[in-house]
Design an enzyme around this catalytic site. Structure first.
Site, PDB file in Angstrom:
ATOM      1  N   ARG A 108     -19.942  -9.430   8.769  1.00 44.00           N
ATOM      2  CA  ARG A 108     -20.761  -8.282   9.161  1.00 44.00           C
ATOM      3  C   ARG A 108     -22.016  -8.088   8.310  1.00 44.00           C
ATOM      4  NH1 ARG A 108     -15.573  -7.371  10.105  1.00 44.00           N
ATOM      5  NH2 ARG A 108     -15.018  -6.598  12.178  1.00 44.00           N
ATOM      6  N   HIS A 133     -20.664 -11.755  13.082  1.00 43.36           N
ATOM      7  CA  HIS A 133     -20.600 -13.175  13.446  1.00 43.36           C
ATOM      8  C   HIS A 133     -21.824 -13.657  14.231  1.00 43.36           C
ATOM      9  CE1 HIS A 133     -16.745 -13.318  11.672  1.00 43.36           C
ATOM     10  NE2 HIS A 133     -15.995 -12.982  12.691  1.00 43.36           N
ATOM     11  N   HIS A 208     -13.977 -20.357  12.651  1.00 41.41           N
ATOM     12  CA  HIS A 208     -13.075 -19.229  12.915  1.00 41.41           C
ATOM     13  C   HIS A 208     -11.755 -19.672  13.548  1.00 41.41           C
ATOM     14  CE1 HIS A 208     -11.942 -15.105  13.570  1.00 41.41           C
ATOM     15  NE2 HIS A 208     -13.126 -14.651  13.176  1.00 41.41           N
ATOM     16  N   ASP A 280      -8.079  -8.035   6.438  1.00 42.59           N
ATOM     17  CA  ASP A 280      -9.337  -8.450   7.069  1.00 42.59           C
ATOM     18  C   ASP A 280     -10.422  -8.262   6.013  1.00 42.59           C
ATOM     19  OD1 ASP A 280     -11.377  -9.143   8.725  1.00 42.59           O
ATOM     20  OD2 ASP A 280     -11.045  -7.566  10.212  1.00 42.59           O
ATOM     21  N   GLU A 346     -11.516 -17.877   6.615  1.00 48.14           N
ATOM     22  CA  GLU A 346     -12.921 -18.197   6.889  1.00 48.14           C
ATOM     23  C   GLU A 346     -13.661 -18.326   5.560  1.00 48.14           C
ATOM     24  OE1 GLU A 346     -14.120 -15.038   9.915  1.00 48.14           O
ATOM     25  OE2 GLU A 346     -11.993 -14.698   9.611  1.00 48.14           O
TER      26      GLU A 346
HETATM   27  C1  GLA Z   1     -13.377 -11.679  11.428  1.00 45.67           C
HETATM   28  C2  GLA Z   1     -13.614 -10.246  11.173  1.00 45.67           C
HETATM   29  C3  GLA Z   1     -12.603  -9.454  11.899  1.00 45.67           C
HETATM   30  C4  GLA Z   1     -12.629  -9.741  13.375  1.00 45.67           C
HETATM   31  C5  GLA Z   1     -12.446 -11.207  13.597  1.00 45.67           C
HETATM   32  C6  GLA Z   1     -12.600 -11.570  15.041  1.00 45.67           C
HETATM   33  O1  GLA Z   1     -12.301 -12.151  10.777  1.00 45.67           O
HETATM   34  O2  GLA Z   1     -13.631  -9.931   9.803  1.00 45.67           O
HETATM   35  O3  GLA Z   1     -12.818  -8.092  11.673  1.00 45.67           O
HETATM   36  O4  GLA Z   1     -13.858  -9.339  13.912  1.00 45.67           O
HETATM   37  O5  GLA Z   1     -13.366 -11.939  12.840  1.00 45.67           O
HETATM   38  O6  GLA Z   1     -11.838 -10.772  15.890  1.00 45.67           O
END
Ligand code: GLA
Length: 383
Positions: A108, A133, A208, A280, A346
């Site tokens: 983000r 993304h 991803h 996350d 990631e």
């Molecule tokens: C990343 C983001 C998550 C989500 C995924 C896709 O990992 O950090 O919040 O958006 O991608 O769903």
């Protein structure tokens, strides 16, 4: 004027010809076929990389996406360990980024805005108030060109894409190249990323893939045991933007320095876990003085015995426990992907870096070359 139909036919003839080469005994060549045709009429290639140890990776030119990765369990039985779709429409309309190459900026950017060269840049917002993304149509939704670069010791697929100046709001014409390498003798998939630009911009590329090492994608990944080589992480606000703090993991559910099941603490009463609906977050990887690849993460799945090690040149890793999978996505083989049926690791620079001077910089200067490497290495063990 050459019609789209003619281009399509030419692509298919090329693909068939490429396959003839395989049949004619050029052992190290990739197997190439057509995966499908996009809504816009582009023919999408499907490239199969194989090695001497039974590993198979399948990559498509739509989004430079890893669609399948077959690896053996401790009994020598191969199974697909990544989530994905059976057909191109799944990738075109899906919102989960399964296996895709992410860019121009992985994760983000707050408000889709950041300062660059004394001016504010506005990129497209596609995640509430933020950009995620790469924006509305990221690199995972673009058509890439694939070329077989296989060598005697490895099968190699090179994919390239040119992102025009101003695409999704990002300055500079970015020429991107991604290679997938499967060595003949080792069960590891190496991904290299390169980018050059003609104007100063930002670049933060990643993959991803969602892994489920059990090989059974209908199951949750909560029993997988995880190690993250990081003693700090970047806590976020309620929209998953880093606050700027580098917080110690010690004494929190974010401490994965010793192996522990992903599910062991995922429901703890913790504000950060609430914001992420689980894990996350970005972990700050321990860096030795040596430059180059470092071991970032290790995952063990007890029923299959599969082990995944992640090595990277990047300073961070986003561990995402599949919290937005809601059982609605129908994946490969018609399987409904349940809540937390896959996890992502990631490798990346930290989210929202262009707005945090204390984070490693993601700026790419005109004329400079971005290069990043990640290896997903597989093995098996007993308990
Ligand atoms: C990343 C983001 C998550 C989500 C995924 C896709 O990992 O950090 O919040 O958006 O991608 O769903």
């Amino acid at each position: 004027m050459i019609s789209r139909g003619a281009v399509r036919s030419a692509c298919i003839v090329f693909l068939l010809f490429a396959n003839r080469l395989n049949a004619d005994g050029m052992k190290h060549k990739l197997h190439v076929s057509e995966f499908g045709t996009t809504q816009g009429g582009d023919s999408i290639g499907r490239f199969v990389l194989t090695n001497d140890r039974g590993a198979v990776a399948v990559v498509i030119s739509y989004g430079a996406t890893l669609v399948s990765l077959r690896m053996s369990d401790r009994m020598g039985r191969a199974a697909d360990v990544v989530l994905g779709y059976d057909n191109l429409a799944g990738y075109e309309y899906g919102k989960s980024y399964f296996g895709g190459t992410i860019g121009r900026y992985g994760n983000r950017i707050a408000g889709g805005q950041f300062p660059l060269g004394g001016k504010m840049v506005q990129v497209s917002k596609n995640d509430g108030p933020n950009s995620l993304h790469g924006g509305t149509t990221g690199f995972n939704k673009r058509v890439w060109a694939g070329v077989d670069r296989s060598r005697d010791d490895a099968q190699v697929l090179e994919l390239s894409y040119v992102s025009p100046d101003g695409e999704e709001g990002y300055p500079g014409r970015l020429q991107v190249k991604v290679t997938y390498t499967l060595p003949a003798k080792r069960n590891e998939l190496r991904i290299d990323y390169w980018a050059t630009t003609d104007k100063d911009t930002v670049s933060n590329l990643t993959n991803h893939s969602y892994f489920n090492l059990s090989g059974v994608a209908s199951t949750e990944i909560l029993e997988h045991e995880l190690v993250l080589h990081a003693s700090r992480f970047t806590p976020v606000d309620s929209t998953l933007i880093p606050t700027g703090e580098l917080r110690a993991v010690s004494g929190t559910p974010f401490d994965f320095r010793k192996p522990i099941a992903i599910g062991a603490r995922i429901n703890h009463d913790d504000e950060q876990l609430k914001f992420g609906k689980g894990y996350d977050h970005n972990w700050v990887l321990e860096k030795s003085d040596k430059p180059g690849l470092q071991l970032a993460a290790e995952v063990f799945e007890p029923t299959s015995g599969r082990v995944l090690e992640v090595l990277t040149t990047e300073p961070g890793i986003q561990f995402y426990s599949g919290n937005f999978l809601d059982g609605a996505a129908r994946g490969k083989g018609g399987e409904l992907y349940a809540y937390r049926a896959g996890f992502c690791l990631e490798t990346q620079h930290f989210p929202d870096s262009p707005n945090h001077n204390n984070f490693p910089s993601t700026e790419l200067k005109a004329g400079a070359t971005y290069h990043s490497t990640t290896i997903f290495r597989f093995s098996t063990r007993e308990k």
